[in-house]
Motif scaffolding. Sequence first.
Motif, PDB file in Angstrom:
ATOM      1  N   GLN A 181      35.298  22.881  37.692  1.00 29.55           N
ATOM      2  CA  GLN A 181      36.593  23.013  37.230  1.00 29.55           C
ATOM      3  C   GLN A 181      36.876  22.464  35.969  1.00 29.55           C
ATOM      4  N   ASP A 182      36.473  21.167  36.308  1.00 33.45           N
ATOM      5  CA  ASP A 182      36.789  20.423  35.119  1.00 33.45           C
ATOM      6  C   ASP A 182      35.722  18.873  35.168  1.00 33.45           C
ATOM      7  N   ALA A 183      35.942  17.995  34.507  1.00 29.34           N
ATOM      8  CA  ALA A 183      34.842  16.953  34.542  1.00 29.34           C
ATOM      9  C   ALA A 183      34.746  16.111  36.019  1.00 29.34           C
ATOM     10  N   GLU A 184      36.030  16.339  36.585  1.00 26.18           N
ATOM     11  CA  GLU A 184      36.321  15.490  37.746  1.00 26.18           C
ATOM     12  C   GLU A 184      36.468  16.475  39.185  1.00 26.18           C
ATOM     13  N   HIS A 185      36.357  17.613  39.035  1.00 22.17           N
ATOM     14  CA  HIS A 185      36.494  18.563  40.395  1.00 22.17           C
ATOM     15  C   HIS A 185      35.733  19.752  40.112  1.00 22.17           C
ATOM     16  N   ALA A 186      35.490  20.045  41.201  1.00 20.67           N
ATOM     17  CA  ALA A 186      34.538  21.556  41.640  1.00 20.67           C
ATOM     18  C   ALA A 186      34.727  21.847  42.834  1.00 20.67           C
ATOM     19  N   GLN A 187      34.240  23.180  43.079  1.00 17.53           N
ATOM     20  CA  GLN A 187      34.218  23.889  44.226  1.00 17.53           C
ATOM     21  C   GLN A 187      32.849  24.492  44.583  1.00 17.53           C
ATOM     22  N   VAL A 188      32.421  24.427  45.868  1.00 17.95           N
ATOM     23  CA  VAL A 188      31.268  24.924  46.237  1.00 17.95           C
ATOM     24  C   VAL A 188      31.536  25.966  47.438  1.00 17.95           C
ATOM     25  N   GLU A 189      31.075  27.059  47.306  1.00 14.74           N
ATOM     26  CA  GLU A 189      31.166  28.101  48.290  1.00 14.74           C
ATOM     27  C   GLU A 189      29.791  28.228  48.947  1.00 14.74           C
ATOM     28  N   PHE A 190      29.873  28.039  50.354  1.00 19.34           N
ATOM     29  CA  PHE A 190      28.606  28.043  50.921  1.00 19.34           C
ATOM     30  C   PHE A 190      28.741  28.645  52.431  1.00 19.34           C
ATOM     31  N   VAL A 191      27.543  29.136  52.945  1.00 16.27           N
ATOM     32  CA  VAL A 191      27.250  29.543  54.332  1.00 16.27           C
ATOM     33  C   VAL A 191      26.193  28.558  55.143  1.00 16.27           C
ATOM     34  N   ALA A 192      26.656  27.932  56.066  1.00 14.53           N
ATOM     35  CA  ALA A 192      25.789  27.245  56.982  1.00 14.53           C
ATOM     36  C   ALA A 192      25.384  27.960  58.209  1.00 14.53           C
ATOM     37  N   ARG A 193      24.375  27.846  58.693  1.00 15.51           N
ATOM     38  CA  ARG A 193      23.862  28.455  59.840  1.00 15.51           C
ATOM     39  C   ARG A 193      23.287  27.604  61.003  1.00 15.51           C
ATOM     40  N   SER A 194      23.660  27.794  62.417  1.00 17.62           N
ATOM     41  CA  SER A 194      23.010  26.839  63.251  1.00 17.62           C
ATOM     42  C   SER A 194      22.943  27.686  64.674  1.00 17.62           C
ATOM     43  N   LYS A 195      22.334  27.108  65.427  1.00 19.47           N
ATOM     44  CA  LYS A 195      21.888  27.660  66.807  1.00 19.47           C
ATOM     45  C   LYS A 195      22.093  26.664  67.889  1.00 19.47           C
ATOM     46  N   LEU A 196      23.273  26.921  68.825  1.00 20.32           N
ATOM     47  CA  LEU A 196      22.878  25.891  69.894  1.00 20.32           C
ATOM     48  C   LEU A 196      23.291  26.620  71.130  1.00 20.32           C
ATOM     49  N   GLY A 197      22.337  26.288  72.065  1.00 16.84           N
ATOM     50  CA  GLY A 197      22.285  27.146  73.600  1.00 16.84           C
ATOM     51  C   GLY A 197      21.967  28.510  73.585  1.00 16.84           C
ATOM     52  N   GLY A 198      21.449  29.063  72.455  1.00 14.67           N
ATOM     53  CA  GLY A 198      21.343  30.249  72.335  1.00 14.67           C
ATOM     54  C   GLY A 198      22.266  31.091  71.432  1.00 14.67           C
ATOM     55  N   ARG A 199      23.471  30.438  71.391  1.00 13.72           N
ATOM     56  CA  ARG A 199      24.408  31.159  70.410  1.00 13.72           C
ATOM     57  C   ARG A 199      24.371  30.753  68.865  1.00 13.72           C
ATOM     58  N   ALA A 200      24.405  31.821  68.211  1.00 14.56           N
ATOM     59  CA  ALA A 200      24.529  31.350  66.445  1.00 14.56           C
ATOM     60  C   ALA A 200      25.658  31.118  66.115  1.00 14.56           C
ATOM     61  N   GLN A 201      25.816  30.113  65.222  1.00 12.48           N
ATOM     62  CA  GLN A 201      27.115  29.705  64.583  1.00 12.48           C
ATOM     63  C   GLN A 201      26.876  29.948  63.133  1.00 12.48           C
ATOM     64  N   ARG A 202      28.030  30.257  62.499  1.00  9.98           N
ATOM     65  CA  ARG A 202      28.110  30.555  60.986  1.00  9.98           C
ATOM     66  C   ARG A 202      29.230  29.697  60.612  1.00  9.98           C
ATOM     67  N   LEU A 203      29.253  28.804  59.488  1.00  8.38           N
ATOM     68  CA  LEU A 203      30.225  28.253  58.735  1.00  8.38           C
ATOM     69  C   LEU A 203      30.078  28.788  57.481  1.00  8.38           C
ATOM     70  N   HIS A 204      31.512  29.485  57.009  1.00  5.75           N
ATOM     71  CA  HIS A 204      31.622  29.929  55.567  1.00  5.75           C
ATOM     72  C   HIS A 204      32.803  29.078  55.109  1.00  5.75           C
ATOM     73  N   GLU A 205      32.482  28.333  54.093  1.00  2.00           N
ATOM     74  CA  GLU A 205      33.577  27.230  53.547  1.00  2.00           C
ATOM     75  C   GLU A 205      33.465  27.468  52.077  1.00  2.00           C
ATOM     76  N   ILE A 206      34.801  27.063  51.560  1.00  2.00           N
ATOM     77  CA  ILE A 206      34.905  26.777  50.087  1.00  2.00           C
ATOM     78  C   ILE A 206      35.362  25.273  50.256  1.00  2.00           C
ATOM     79  N   SER A 207      34.427  24.507  49.768  1.00  2.00           N
ATOM     80  CA  SER A 207      34.712  23.207  49.642  1.00  2.00           C
ATOM     81  C   SER A 207      35.190  22.595  48.331  1.00  2.00           C
ATOM     82  N   ARG A 208      35.986  21.535  48.415  1.00  2.45           N
ATOM     83  CA  ARG A 208      36.496  21.004  47.139  1.00  2.45           C
ATOM     84  C   ARG A 208      35.830  19.709  46.968  1.00  2.45           C
ATOM     85  N   PHE A 209      35.431  19.172  45.831  1.00  6.74           N
ATOM     86  CA  PHE A 209      34.906  18.105  45.616  1.00  6.74           C
ATOM     87  C   PHE A 209      35.584  17.296  44.472  1.00  6.74           C
ATOM     88  N   VAL A 210      35.557  16.085  44.432  1.00  4.65           N
ATOM     89  CA  VAL A 210      36.073  15.512  43.310  1.00  4.65           C
ATOM     90  C   VAL A 210      35.162  13.957  42.879  1.00  4.65           C
TER      91      VAL A 210
END
Length: 131
Positions: free
Chosen positions: A88-117
Motif C-alpha cells: 500500500q505504501d512504504a510502511e503498509h501492506a496486505q497479504v491474502e492467503f489460504v492456509a490448510r490443515s488437518k486435525l483428527g481427520g477434519r480438514a480446516q481452511r483459513l482464508h485471511e486478508i492480513s495487514r502488515f506494518v
Amino acid sequence: MKDLPCPCGSTQSYGQCCAPLHQAFANSGQLTAPDAESLMRSRYSAYTLDLLDYLLASWHPDTRPSSLAPNEPGLRWLGLQVKKHVQQDAEHAQVEFVARSKLGGRAQRLHEISRFVRVDGAWLYLDGEIS
C-alpha cells in the motif's frame, strides 16, 4: 530439513526460503523479512515448526497475544497459498492467503486478508480479516 521443500509452498527449499529468516531471528533477535509476503510465508512455516518465539516477535505489540500454544498432537499443516500481496505504501501492506490443515481427520481452511506494518525497518503482522 534445510533441503526439504519449504513449508510455505514456495518453489525453494526451506534452507533457501524461510530458514534464513528464522535463523537470523534465533541468532540476533532481528526480523529480516524484506517484504510482507516473505514475513507471511515465514510465519506460516513457523506455525508448522512450532517456532512460537518467532511468531510472537513478528506480531505487532498492539495486537500480539501474551502467549501461543504449540500445535496440537496430530495436527498436519497441508499448505499455504498466497493469493495476493499488495504494497500500500512504504510502511503498509496486505497479504491474502489460504492456509490448510488437518486435525483428527477434519480438514480446516483459513482464508485471511492480513495487514502488515513496518516498524523500525521490520515488517510485523498487525491483524487480519477472516473470509
